[in-house]
Design an enzyme around this catalytic site. Structure first.
Site, PDB file in Angstrom:
ATOM      1  N   ASP A   1      42.860  42.303  31.072  1.00  0.00           N
ATOM      2  CA  ASP A   1      42.416  40.925  30.796  1.00  0.00           C
ATOM      3  C   ASP A   1      40.947  40.769  31.203  1.00  0.00           C
ATOM      4  O   ASP A   1      40.620  40.001  32.092  1.00  0.00           O
ATOM      5  CB  ASP A   1      43.303  39.914  31.551  1.00  0.00           C
ATOM      6  CG  ASP A   1      43.287  40.107  33.069  1.00  0.00           C
ATOM      7  OD1 ASP A   1      42.986  41.228  33.543  1.00  0.00           O
ATOM      8  OD2 ASP A   1      43.566  39.129  33.796  1.00  0.00           O
TER       9      ASP A   1
ATOM     10  N   HIS B   1      39.286  45.793  42.753  1.00  0.00           N
ATOM     11  CA  HIS B   1      40.691  45.735  42.312  1.00  0.00           C
ATOM     12  C   HIS B   1      41.079  46.747  41.226  1.00  0.00           C
ATOM     13  O   HIS B   1      41.653  47.788  41.515  1.00  0.00           O
ATOM     14  CB  HIS B   1      41.028  44.330  41.798  1.00  0.00           C
ATOM     15  CG  HIS B   1      40.964  43.258  42.831  1.00  0.00           C
ATOM     16  ND1 HIS B   1      41.700  43.260  43.984  1.00  0.00           N
ATOM     17  CD2 HIS B   1      40.240  42.099  42.874  1.00  0.00           C
ATOM     18  CE1 HIS B   1      41.461  42.166  44.697  1.00  0.00           C
ATOM     19  NE2 HIS B   1      40.566  41.448  44.047  1.00  0.00           N
TER      20      HIS B   1
HETATM   21  C1  BDR Z   1      43.682  41.006  39.833  1.00  0.00           C
HETATM   22  O1  BDR Z   1      43.581  39.679  39.292  1.00  0.00           O
HETATM   23  C2  BDR Z   1      42.509  39.599  38.388  1.00  0.00           C
HETATM   24  O2  BDR Z   1      41.737  38.474  38.655  1.00  0.00           O
HETATM   25  C3  BDR Z   1      41.720  40.855  38.549  1.00  0.00           C
HETATM   26  O3  BDR Z   1      41.144  41.254  37.327  1.00  0.00           O
HETATM   27  C4  BDR Z   1      42.726  41.855  39.043  1.00  0.00           C
HETATM   28  O4  BDR Z   1      43.417  42.435  37.958  1.00  0.00           O
HETATM   29  C5  BDR Z   1      43.401  40.966  41.317  1.00  0.00           C
HETATM   30  O5  BDR Z   1      44.362  40.201  41.959  1.00  0.00           O
HETATM   31 CA    CA Z   2      42.526  42.328  35.680  1.00  0.00          CA
END
Ligand code: BDR
Ligand code: CA
Length: 334
Positions: A17, A251
């Site tokens: 995403d 992340h």
């Molecule tokens: C996850 O949430 C999204 O905002 C980031 O892209 C990552 O996949 C981190 O909690």
């Molecule tokens: Ca993500």
């Protein structure tokens, strides 16, 4: 293994995403010599699914790659849809770019779930699915093809948390919280499953200067775009974690780091389930010990997840640096 015994590349479908850290993850995957991204599937999450698709096409094409992109779910499987967090990733998911070049590209006609099933049937046992957004596409793909867990080589998720506090509630991580019903389907499906969650992603802090340096080194629209996006993302993190400096968590990129360098992580295996309602909505719970009572939902034969619990943060940051600094960019496509 290939015939001359050189280990085959990881054949990856990237479910995403994008999203700033998604963009970072995508570029790490494109840059890594052992990863072959054979398709991208998009989901709502950091942005709408339409924006996610536009971003996936844009990011790949400005990096000089033409990779099939299949659009996925626009909303959660059961939960009421929410609003994308423009204050974290920008309204466009890439830190509010002031302009975009013409990069062309159109999405596949099939849906993300159909694309995943088609590719898994064409390459049985070969594909690694790396999923770093809410998990509706995986949930739908499982419904389309119940044998999917046997057809895929493995699934790696950026998802959840066990000991570390959540990032959207005291107990929930964003990707799971965004679609807890889909996440619980994924955790109970029975594939070879690895969870790369906040227990490790919150240990790896990447300064924005690292991305400014990359942009300076490469002098390429792709790294300029990434640096712009990270700058916006780091502004957000600085507002909630001033102690980190102007920096961000990587992340999603950690899911790919696990794929190519699992020795940098300590894992623990156990049954993982997701709270699907109430104040604990989106919490990932892991059975770390044997449960001496019969408990519905926690039966001993439920599939286990390999959960990343500790990480060598310095080595991860250094690997990300080495890979993104390498000579991987091609001229942008139009
Ligand atoms: C996850 O949430 C999204 O905002 C980031 O892209 C990552 O996949 C981190 O909690
Ligand atoms: Ca993500």
């Amino acid at each position: 293994m290939t015939t001359n015994s050189i280990p085959a590349k990881h054949k990856v479908i990237f479910d995403t995403d994008p999203g700033v850290d998604d963009a970072m993850a995508l570029y790490f995957a494109l840059a890594h010599p052992d990863i072959d991204v054979i398709g991208i599937t998009t989901t709502f999450g950091n942005v709408t699914v339409e924006q996610a698709t536009a971003n996936a096409l844009y990011l790949t094409r400005i990096a000089g790659r033409s990779i099939p992109v299949a659009q996925g779910v626009p909303v959660p499987l059961a939960k009421d849809p929410g609003t994308p967090p423009a204050f974290i990733h920008g309204a466009d998911g890439l830190g509010n770019l002031t302009s975009r070049v013409e990069a062309g590209g159109v999405a596949e006609v099939e849906s993300a779930a159909e694309f995943i099933v088609k590719m898994a049937r064409q390459h049985p046992g070969e594909i690694t699915l790396v999923a770093v957004g809410p998990f509706g596409n995986l949930g739908l793909a499982l419904k389309l093809e119940p044998q999917l867990p046997k057809l895929l080589k493995q699934v790696v998720l950026m998802a959840g948390t066990v000991d570390e506090p959540g990032n959207v509630s005291p107990v929930a991580e964003a990707n799971v919280w965004n679609d807890p019903d889909a996440a619980d389907l994924v955790f109970t499906a029975g594939w070879d499953l690895t969870m790369v969650g906040l227990d490790v992603t919150h240990r790896v802090v990447l300064p924005s200067t690292f991305f400014t340096g990359l942009a300076k080194k490469h002098q390429h629209i792709a790294t300029d775009t990434l640096s712009h996006a990270v700058n916006f993302y780091a502004n957000f993190y600085q507002s909630i974690r001033p102690d980190l400096g102007h920096a961000c968590y990587g992340h999603d990129v950690l899911a790919f780091v696990w794929l190519v360098a699992p020795e940098l992580f300590k894992t623990q295996s156990g049954r993982v389930r997701v709270a699907k309602e109430g104040i604990a909505n989106g919490q990932t719970m892991m059975a770390k010990l044997a449960i001496p009572y019969p408990q519905s939902g926690w039966e001993a034969d439920k599939p286990e997840t390999r959960v990343c619990m500790e990480v060598d943060a310095k080595a991860c940051a250094s690997l990300i640096d080495t890979i993104l600094s390498s000579d991987w960019l091609l001229p942008a496509l139009r």
